[in-house]
Every structure is written in structure tokens, then in C-alpha cells.
Design a protein around this motif. Structure first.
Motif, PDB file in Angstrom:
ATOM      1  N   ALA A  44       0.644  -1.204  -0.087  1.00  0.00           N
ATOM      2  CA  ALA A  44       0.131   0.181  -0.158  1.00  0.00           C
ATOM      3  C   ALA A  44       0.802   1.224  -0.011  1.00  0.00           C
ATOM      4  O   ALA A  44       1.982   1.054   0.569  1.00  0.00           O
ATOM      5  N   CYS A  45       0.395   2.308  -0.540  1.00  0.00           N
ATOM      6  CA  CYS A  45       1.040   3.564  -0.313  1.00  0.00           C
ATOM      7  C   CYS A  45       0.924   4.033   0.781  1.00  0.00           C
ATOM      8  O   CYS A  45      -0.171   4.247   1.302  1.00  0.00           O
ATOM      9  N   PRO A  46       1.986   4.538   1.658  1.00  0.00           N
ATOM     10  CA  PRO A  46       1.738   5.005   3.007  1.00  0.00           C
ATOM     11  C   PRO A  46       1.330   6.454   3.055  1.00  0.00           C
ATOM     12  O   PRO A  46       0.907   6.851   3.980  1.00  0.00           O
ATOM     13  N   GLN A  47       1.224   7.088   1.671  1.00  0.00           N
ATOM     14  CA  GLN A  47       0.482   8.440   1.831  1.00  0.00           C
ATOM     15  C   GLN A  47      -1.158   8.524   1.600  1.00  0.00           C
ATOM     16  O   GLN A  47      -1.713   8.937   2.512  1.00  0.00           O
ATOM     17  N   CYS A  48      -1.458   7.703   0.559  1.00  0.00           N
ATOM     18  CA  CYS A  48      -2.979   7.857   0.244  1.00  0.00           C
ATOM     19  C   CYS A  48      -3.408   6.388   0.650  1.00  0.00           C
ATOM     20  O   CYS A  48      -4.763   6.519   0.680  1.00  0.00           O
ATOM     21  N   GLY A  49      -2.767   5.552   1.059  1.00  0.00           N
ATOM     22  CA  GLY A  49      -3.238   4.049   1.521  1.00  0.00           C
ATOM     23  C   GLY A  49      -3.732   3.424   0.071  1.00  0.00           C
ATOM     24  O   GLY A  49      -4.301   2.293   0.281  1.00  0.00           O
ATOM     25  N   ALA A  83       6.061   2.826  -5.830  1.00  0.00           N
ATOM     26  CA  ALA A  83       5.527   3.768  -6.927  1.00  0.00           C
ATOM     27  C   ALA A  83       3.947   3.868  -6.883  1.00  0.00           C
ATOM     28  O   ALA A  83       3.305   2.936  -7.526  1.00  0.00           O
ATOM     29  N   CYS A  84       3.576   4.997  -6.258  1.00  0.00           N
ATOM     30  CA  CYS A  84       2.288   5.239  -6.391  1.00  0.00           C
ATOM     31  C   CYS A  84       2.013   6.122  -7.499  1.00  0.00           C
ATOM     32  O   CYS A  84       2.380   7.172  -7.816  1.00  0.00           O
ATOM     33  N   PRO A  85       0.840   5.567  -8.408  1.00  0.00           N
ATOM     34  CA  PRO A  85       0.280   6.538  -9.545  1.00  0.00           C
ATOM     35  C   PRO A  85       0.026   7.928  -8.972  1.00  0.00           C
ATOM     36  O   PRO A  85       0.213   8.819  -9.677  1.00  0.00           O
ATOM     37  N   ASP A  86      -0.407   8.228  -7.996  1.00  0.00           N
ATOM     38  CA  ASP A  86      -0.819   9.492  -7.368  1.00  0.00           C
ATOM     39  C   ASP A  86       0.194  10.272  -6.625  1.00  0.00           C
ATOM     40  O   ASP A  86       0.528  11.496  -6.792  1.00  0.00           O
ATOM     41  N   CYS A  87       0.986   9.617  -5.775  1.00  0.00           N
ATOM     42  CA  CYS A  87       1.778  10.373  -4.834  1.00  0.00           C
ATOM     43  C   CYS A  87       3.338  10.306  -5.249  1.00  0.00           C
ATOM     44  O   CYS A  87       4.038  10.789  -4.523  1.00  0.00           O
ATOM     45  N   GLY A  88       3.682   9.571  -6.251  1.00  0.00           N
ATOM     46  CA  GLY A  88       4.931   9.029  -6.483  1.00  0.00           C
ATOM     47  C   GLY A  88       5.774   8.095  -5.763  1.00  0.00           C
ATOM     48  O   GLY A  88       5.026   7.206  -5.431  1.00  0.00           O
TER      49      GLY A  88
HETATM   50 ZN   LIG Z   1      -0.329   7.480  -2.822  1.00  0.00          ZN
END
Ligand SMILES: [Zn+2]
Length: 403
Positions: A44-49, A83-88
């Protein structure tokens, strides 16, 4: 069962994390556990989940874990950046530690348990870490807990001040009387600390106007602060603070008299302790001093008489207080007369504490906790650390310990 499976269970790791290897060095007394994830795992992305992010790259990290019997245990893993598509590109969270800590959550929970029980310096020695690293753990959880407090049902409060270092600067404590816990610690002891607390209360779900009772000492500062901020609060002056003030007056008399009487010197505490807590030797010394009709013993009797007040019902107490004052005013003891004058000017608040029984025992208990906290915080380096220890021992800020 393989040893790696055993450690896997002990660590409570879940997919995709597994213990892949362990090495034990008997000479060094250390256990190294290597944790990894299979190729192709997603996180999971740590920023947006956002789930299912692909791994971008990894970096090797090490955490100290709970000792394995008497041996130091270290956890090693390559931590993925996803690598998150939204947060980088972001470093993923690992389930056994919080970001930036060199310790596992279980080790941190252990440190917090130690910190509640002993001075940080001793805890540091026990676990073989520098005390600044332990302070960092304590600070993190305490301040997070302080900020997460829900104070929406606080209606009865108490305030107390205590010196931070011998004779030096002060901290003020604000207590939720219903929970019997310190909910806010301010630096200083002026009226501004009450405003600071009132703002904090409102930032945490409470409201100035719902506070109905405030139990405080007789300092002008707290009283002014309460009147400014909590207009619906009835002020009470509780037994703990009244007796504290009386003890200070007795000590004034003693100090004055000790200049001319060598028998009193170095005997400060026998006049301050309750008689039933004195040793036999101290009791005998006290009765020898009593026979001399000293100012100090007279002052002490005045204080002990005042203590009786708190065993009476409110109506009797009012009559008693007037008689007590009349008796003190014909004495020759300026500090006691001043004490009686102060108490008479605040009589309504003193008698209210008897009528409501609001703070019976609470402030004594809090004070004992805080004194213990001060001893434990010895070598606390910063006032912020001292405040953290007060919250830890006299507050209720660690509802959710890391596990
Ligand atoms: Zn994210």
C-alpha cells in the motif's frame, strides 16, 4: 518446525513478510533475524493508502527488537519504496516498526513499560541504549497521546503547581477530577497557564462554559485565571492546598525561631509530618520541644487544629473556622495570623470543598505521582521531557500502546 517459522510466529508477521533466515552468534550474544518479501509483492502507498503499488527500489534497515532471552535481537529487512500513481515514490510502512524508529514496536512498548516504573537513566542502562534514544521513544508516544485526548466530558477541574527543579522554574498541572488524571501541563504558574489550558481544552472537544468546578490553591494567579476563563466555575480551595499553605506558615515560624534555638535546627520534618508517622526517637524529641512552649510547637498545634476542619460537616466547619481564626489572631505568631487571614478571606471556597467533597484525596494522589515523576525524570535534560514524564505517570495518555 523450522526456526524461521518459529520466529515468524513470534514476530506476528503476515504476508508478504516472512523470516527468511536467522543467525545466532553465541560469542557476541546476538540473534539476527532477516525478514524479506517475495519478488513481485505489492504494498500500500503510505501516503494515500492506495493498495497494490509496485516496488520501485529497496533500502536495507535494521531495528532492535526485544531481547531473545539475554541476547540482543536485531531485525533486518530491505524496506521497499513503492511507486504510487498518485503520490510518486514513497517508502512503504513496515508492520513491526514506525517510520524513523530504530526499534520495533514491541521494543518500544517494553521501553514505555520500563519508563513508567523507573527513571529513564536506569531504563537506559538496563536495555543498553543511550538515554536520549529512550527519551525520543517516550516523547513520541506521550505527545501523540496528549494530542489525541478527548476532553469533551471535562466539567470539574483542579490546578496545582510544582517546582520543576529545586527552587527554580515551575510547571502547572491541570487535572480532570472525574478521571483523576493530569490532562494538561503548562510551564510557569501565572494566570496565563489557565488560559493556555482553557484553549487546549477547547481544542480537544471541551468547552470553557461547561466547567462547573475548579479546585485550586490560594494563589491569586490561579484564581484570576479561573475567573477570566471559566465564568461558570465555582472555586474551591481543597484540603490539600489549605494544609500545604499551613505547612509553609509553620515552617516560617520554625525558621524564624531556629535562629535563636539550636534544638530546632535540623528538625524541620518533625514539625511537618503527622505525629503518627514519626519514629519513637522523633516523638520523644517532639515532646521535649513541646515542654518548652516553643512558637513552633504552637504553630504546629494551630495547623493540626485546622486539619480537624476537614472531618466536619459544612455547618459545623463554618463555626469552627471562625473560632479557630479568633484563637490564632490572639497568638503572637505573625505567619499563622497571616495564614488565618488568608483562609478567612477564602472561607467560602474552603467550606465549599468540604460541602462537595470534590477533591478529597485526588490532589494528594496526583501530587505523590508527580513527585515520583520528578524523581524518575532526574537528568531529564529538557523541561519538555519532564512534562512528558508527568503525563506518563499522572496522566492517561497511553491508551493505545504499540504491540
Ligand atoms: Zn499514494
Amino acid at each position: 518446525m523450522k526456526d524461521t517459522d518459529l520466529f515468524q510466529l513470534a514476530l506476528g508477521l503476515s504476508s508478504p513478510w516472512t523470516v527468511t533466515r536467522s543467525t545466532f552468534d553465541a560469542d557476541d550474544g546476538r540473534l539476527d533475524l532477516y525478514v524479506d518479501f517475495p519478488r513481485g509483492s505489492r504494498f500500500a502507498c503510505p501516503q494515500c493508502g492506495g493498495p497494490g503499488c509496485a516496488v520501485h527500489d529497496t533500502s536495507d534497515e535494521t531495528w532492535r527488537h526485544l531481547d531473545f532471552f539475554q541476547h540482543r535481537a536485531l531485525l533486518h529487512a530491505r524496506v521497499p519504496r513503492v511507486a504510487c500513481p498518485d503520490c510518486g515514490v514513497r517508502k512503504a510502512a513496515v508492520p513491526w516498526a514506525r517510520a524513523g524508529s530504530g526499534f520495533t514496536l514491541l521494543f518500544e512498548a517494553f521501553v514505555l513499560a520500563l519508563a513508567k516504573a523507573m527513571p529513564i537513566k536506569n531504563a537506559a542502562r538496563l536495555v543498553g541504549e543511550h538515554d536520549t534514544r529512550l527519551w525520543r521513544i517516550v516523547s513520541h508516544y506521550v505527545w501523540r497521546g496528549v494530542e489525541r485526548q478527548d476532553l469533551s466530558d471535562v466539567t470539574r477541574i483542579a490546578a496545582d503547581e510544582t517546582s520543576a527543579r529545586r527552587g527554580h522554574d515551575y510547571i502547572s498541572l491541570f487535572v480532570d477530577m472525574a478521571k483523576r488524571k493530569v490532562v494538561y501541563v503548562a510551564e510557569g504558574k501565572d494566570a496565563g497557564t489557565v488560559t493556555e489550558f482553557a484553549d487546549f481544552l477547547e481544542a480537544h472537544g471541551g468547552a470553557r462554559e461547561t466547567v462547573s468546578d475548579a479546585s485550586i490553591d490560594m494563589s491569586a494567579a490561579f484564581e484570576a485565571g479561573i475567573r477570566q476563563n471559566f465564568e461558570n466555575a465555582e472555586i474551591t480551595f481543597d484540603k490539600f492546598h489549605v494544609i500545604k499553605l499551613a505547612n509553609e506558615a509553620v515552617d516560617d515560624v520554625r525558621r524564624h525561631e531556629a535562629r535563636n534555638n539550636f534544638q530546632i535546627k535540623g528538625r524541620r520534618y518533625i514539625f511537618l509530618k503527622n505525629v503518627d508517622r514519626l519514629t519513637q526517637e522523633e516523638k520523644e524529641a517532639l515532646s521535649r520541644l513541646e515542654a518548652q512552649n516553643l512558637d513552633t510547637t504552637q504553630a504546629m498545634q494551630i495547623r493540626m487544629n485546622l486539619q480537624q476542619l476537614f472531618k466536619m460537616d459544612a455547618k459545623t466547619a463554618r463555626r469552627f473556622l471562625a473560632r479557630w481564626n479568633a484563637w490564632v489572631q490572639v497568638s503572637d505568631l505573625a505567619p499563622m495570623k497571616k495564614l488565618a487571614k488568608t483562609i478567612m478571606s477564602k472561607a467560602d471556597g474552603v467550606l465549599r470543598s468540604i460541602a462537595t467533597g470534590l477533591s478529597n484525596g485526588v490532589m494528594e494522589a496526583i501530587n505523590a505521582n508527580v513527585q515520583a515523576a520528578k524523581r524518575k525524570a532526574k537528568g531529564y535534560r529538557t523541561k519538555r521531557n519532564l512534562k512528558a514524564i508527568v503525563y506518563l505517570t499522572a496522566g492517561d495518555v497511553l491508551q493505545s500502546l504499540p504491540t
